[in-house]
Design a protein around this motif. Sequence first.
Motif, PDB file in Angstrom:
ATOM      1  N   LYS A 157       0.816  -1.223   0.000  1.00  0.00           N
ATOM      2  CA  LYS A 157       0.000   0.000   0.000  1.00  0.00           C
ATOM      3  C   LYS A 157       0.846   1.269   0.000  1.00  0.00           C
ATOM      4  N   TYR A 158       1.917   1.265   0.775  1.00  0.00           N
ATOM      5  CA  TYR A 158       2.673   2.506   0.980  1.00  0.00           C
ATOM      6  C   TYR A 158       4.002   2.547   0.213  1.00  0.00           C
ATOM      7  N   GLN A 159       4.322   1.450  -0.503  1.00  0.00           N
ATOM      8  CA  GLN A 159       5.617   1.325  -1.188  1.00  0.00           C
ATOM      9  C   GLN A 159       6.754   1.717  -0.241  1.00  0.00           C
ATOM     10  N   ASN A 160       7.561   2.709  -0.617  1.00  0.00           N
ATOM     11  CA  ASN A 160       8.721   3.078   0.203  1.00  0.00           C
ATOM     12  C   ASN A 160       8.372   4.056   1.322  1.00  0.00           C
ATOM     13  N   ARG A 161       7.095   4.444   1.450  1.00  0.00           N
ATOM     14  CA  ARG A 161       6.727   5.544   2.355  1.00  0.00           C
ATOM     15  C   ARG A 161       6.461   5.040   3.781  1.00  0.00           C
ATOM     16  N   ARG A 162       7.517   4.684   4.457  1.00  0.00           N
ATOM     17  CA  ARG A 162       7.390   4.186   5.831  1.00  0.00           C
ATOM     18  C   ARG A 162       6.735   5.227   6.739  1.00  0.00           C
ATOM     19  N   ALA A 163       7.035   6.501   6.507  1.00  0.00           N
ATOM     20  CA  ALA A 163       6.454   7.567   7.349  1.00  0.00           C
ATOM     21  C   ALA A 163       4.935   7.591   7.244  1.00  0.00           C
ATOM     22  N   ASP A 164       4.400   7.359   6.047  1.00  0.00           N
ATOM     23  CA  ASP A 164       2.942   7.370   5.862  1.00  0.00           C
ATOM     24  C   ASP A 164       2.295   6.185   6.583  1.00  0.00           C
ATOM     25  N   TYR A 165       2.958   5.040   6.501  1.00  0.00           N
ATOM     26  CA  TYR A 165       2.477   3.845   7.221  1.00  0.00           C
ATOM     27  C   TYR A 165       2.486   4.093   8.727  1.00  0.00           C
ATOM     28  N   LEU A 166       3.561   4.688   9.222  1.00  0.00           N
ATOM     29  CA  LEU A 166       3.647   4.955  10.666  1.00  0.00           C
ATOM     30  C   LEU A 166       2.604   5.977  11.105  1.00  0.00           C
ATOM     31  N   ALA A 167       2.285   6.927  10.225  1.00  0.00           N
ATOM     32  CA  ALA A 167       1.233   7.902  10.548  1.00  0.00           C
ATOM     33  C   ALA A 167      -0.130   7.204  10.593  1.00  0.00           C
ATOM     34  N   ALA A 168      -0.358   6.277   9.654  1.00  0.00           N
ATOM     35  CA  ALA A 168      -1.639   5.551   9.607  1.00  0.00           C
ATOM     36  C   ALA A 168      -1.791   4.598  10.792  1.00  0.00           C
ATOM     37  N   PHE A 169      -0.684   4.089  11.290  1.00  0.00           N
ATOM     38  CA  PHE A 169      -0.684   3.151  12.423  1.00  0.00           C
ATOM     39  C   PHE A 169      -1.477   3.694  13.616  1.00  0.00           C
ATOM     40  N   TRP A 170      -1.410   5.020  13.843  1.00  0.00           N
ATOM     41  CA  TRP A 170      -2.106   5.611  15.000  1.00  0.00           C
ATOM     42  C   TRP A 170      -3.619   5.455  14.921  1.00  0.00           C
ATOM     43  N   ASN A 171      -4.142   5.158  13.732  1.00  0.00           N
ATOM     44  CA  ASN A 171      -5.592   4.961  13.582  1.00  0.00           C
ATOM     45  C   ASN A 171      -6.059   3.565  13.985  1.00  0.00           C
ATOM     46  N   VAL A 172      -5.108   2.653  14.186  1.00  0.00           N
ATOM     47  CA  VAL A 172      -5.486   1.266  14.462  1.00  0.00           C
ATOM     48  C   VAL A 172      -4.843   0.714  15.740  1.00  0.00           C
TER      49      VAL A 172
END
Length: 202
Positions: A172-187
């Motif tokens: 889903k996020y390809q190389n964008r670890r920061a976006d994944y970590l930001a989304a993590f707070w929703n779950v």
Amino acid sequence: MPFTLPALPFAPDALEPHIDSLTMQIHHGKHHQAYVDNLNKAIAGTPNENKSLEDLVKVAGTISPAVRNNGGGHWNHSFFWETLAPKAGGAPSGKIADAINSTFSSFDGFKEKFANAGMTRFGSGWAWLLLKDGKLEISSTPNQDNPLMDVAEAKGTPILGVDVWEHAYYLKYQNRRADYLAAFWNVVNWNKVAERFGASSK
Ligand code: MN
């Protein structure tokens, strides 16, 4: 075989759109399953066959890399699924919120520091919130190590963790670890984190 794959505590698509269904299916059904299978293979016919997962993880520095990596993988992923929940996230409340605020100044300050631990973990690994001597700490570990291990730089009881291996977010996020970590707070399942905090701070 002594170790088995635990069922996901929610449907694979339950964390959409933050963590996508295909990632969850592969992460749980393929990656976690492989850690379980390879752990079982590595301990078969050895004295480690009769030990609990916790006992193996605690002595990671004295066991074979196969047992350390796959035992850590099994422990970490079992912990991670319980850390996540649908219709979760937001800010914690109660004693865990008080402890986070007093340790890291604010919830935002905590999130920034935790995300930074995940971002600065080079290659594959995990970021952790752990309890050590009754105090909260943030750390990260390489590969499938965790704070319970004798080899960990920061040892303690993990109460929150996030997988920053690319297999956790790449589809889903390809190389964008920061976006994944930001989304993590929703779950984040703060009820579970609070439960672990309560159990460990007694
Ligand atoms: Mn993983």
